[in-house]
Write an enzyme that holds these catalytic residues in place. Structure first.
Site, PDB file in Angstrom:
ATOM      1  N   ALA A   1     -25.010 -19.531 -31.016  1.00 66.07           N
ATOM      2  CA  ALA A   1     -23.025 -19.190 -30.451  1.00 66.07           C
ATOM      3  C   ALA A   1     -22.952 -19.342 -29.045  1.00 66.07           C
ATOM      4  O   ALA A   1     -23.593 -18.909 -28.319  1.00 66.07           O
ATOM      5  CB  ALA A   1     -22.538 -17.771 -31.305  1.00 66.07           C
ATOM      6  N   ASP A   2     -21.745 -19.619 -28.023  1.00 68.19           N
ATOM      7  CA  ASP A   2     -21.248 -19.911 -27.177  1.00 68.19           C
ATOM      8  C   ASP A   2     -19.819 -19.438 -27.539  1.00 68.19           C
ATOM      9  O   ASP A   2     -18.982 -19.841 -28.016  1.00 68.19           O
ATOM     10  CB  ASP A   2     -22.080 -21.478 -26.460  1.00 68.19           C
ATOM     11  CG  ASP A   2     -21.462 -21.185 -25.231  1.00 68.19           C
ATOM     12  OD1 ASP A   2     -23.091 -19.477 -24.482  1.00 68.19           O
ATOM     13  OD2 ASP A   2     -21.017 -20.962 -24.095  1.00 68.19           O
ATOM     14  N   GLN A   3     -19.539 -19.346 -26.114  1.00 66.17           N
ATOM     15  CA  GLN A   3     -17.972 -18.488 -25.912  1.00 66.17           C
ATOM     16  C   GLN A   3     -18.067 -19.084 -23.669  1.00 66.17           C
ATOM     17  O   GLN A   3     -18.832 -19.090 -23.445  1.00 66.17           O
ATOM     18  CB  GLN A   3     -18.022 -17.350 -26.081  1.00 66.17           C
ATOM     19  CG  GLN A   3     -16.685 -17.193 -26.015  1.00 66.17           C
ATOM     20  CD  GLN A   3     -15.893 -15.824 -26.298  1.00 66.17           C
ATOM     21  OE1 GLN A   3     -16.594 -14.828 -25.786  1.00 66.17           O
ATOM     22  NE2 GLN A   3     -15.888 -14.801 -27.023  1.00 66.17           N
TER      23      GLN A   3
ATOM     24  N   ALA B   1     -17.736 -21.263 -30.008  1.00 67.46           N
ATOM     25  CA  ALA B   1     -18.333 -22.310 -30.561  1.00 67.46           C
ATOM     26  C   ALA B   1     -19.266 -21.727 -31.503  1.00 67.46           C
ATOM     27  O   ALA B   1     -20.498 -20.808 -30.890  1.00 67.46           O
ATOM     28  CB  ALA B   1     -18.715 -23.460 -29.942  1.00 67.46           C
TER      29      ALA B   1
END
Length: 202
Positions: free
Chosen positions: A78-80, A115
């Site tokens: 995950a990434d933001q 994401a």
């Protein structure tokens, strides 16, 4: 109690406490194994410029990195990213940069792009991007200083220098988007994927 039906625990390619709490609260048996990747280098080499694309790329790279090392396992990455117009924010390096970010965001609306991707045996099986729109209230220098003083080192662990699940909630006047997106893991879409793979008992 766990609802996870996989033969082995899920792997979360992240050390994010917020993401770990979300998975644990959803009854998912998991292990945390952060991906040892250079996010900024990957971003620069990709030549991607939009926050949506960058978040998606880094989520994929994180789960792929761990997936290649852990055959047969389901791995979540995950990434933001945070965007104020065309400006892309990264985690502040310290209190001075955190204050600069808060000054830029105060009294304005910005977007969070969260994401998530799932990989197994080095292949992407699922990915999703969710967006939240955050409207920060106007802040005086005294208010920014007081917030930074109370929040302490936590301001350097998130883009924008805030964590909505903590003291950062005091900075906002309006939020459009679900709680999971804001915390950096689009849970509803992720759970739907797990159900489609018969990995959940509910």
């Amino acid at each position: 109690m766990t609802l996870w039906r996989g033969k082995e625990p899920l792997i979360l390619a992240s050390q994010s406490h917020a993401r770990q709490v979300l998975l644990a609260n959803a009854g998912i048996n998991f292990e945390s194994e952060p991906a040892a990747i250079d996010e900024r280098q990957i971003q620069q080499k990709s030549n991607l410029s939009t926050p949506r694309d960058i978040a998606a790329l880094l989520a994929r790279e994180k789960c792929l990195f761990v997936s290649r090392r852990r055959p047969g396992r389901y791995v979540v990455g995950a990434d933001q990213t945070l965007a104020l117009g065309t400006r892309l924010f990264t985690k502040p390096s310290g209190r001075i940069q955190a204050a600069e970010q808060l000054r830029a965001l105060a009294g304005r609306s910005h977007e969070l792009y969260s994401a998530v991707a799932v990989a197994r045996d080095g292949k992407i099986l699922f990915e999703k991007i969710a967006i939240a729109r955050m409207s920060m209230r106007a802040l005086s220098e005294a208010e920014i200083g007081a917030y930074l003083g109370e929040a302490g080192a936590a301001v350097t662990s998130s883009v924008g220098a805030y964590q909505l699940e903590g003291l950062g909630v005091h900075l906002f006047e309006r939020i459009e988007g679900d709680h999971f997106t804001i915390l950096g893991l689009p849970m509803l879409a992720l759970l739907e994927f797990f159900r489609s793979e018969r990995l959940l008992g509910a």
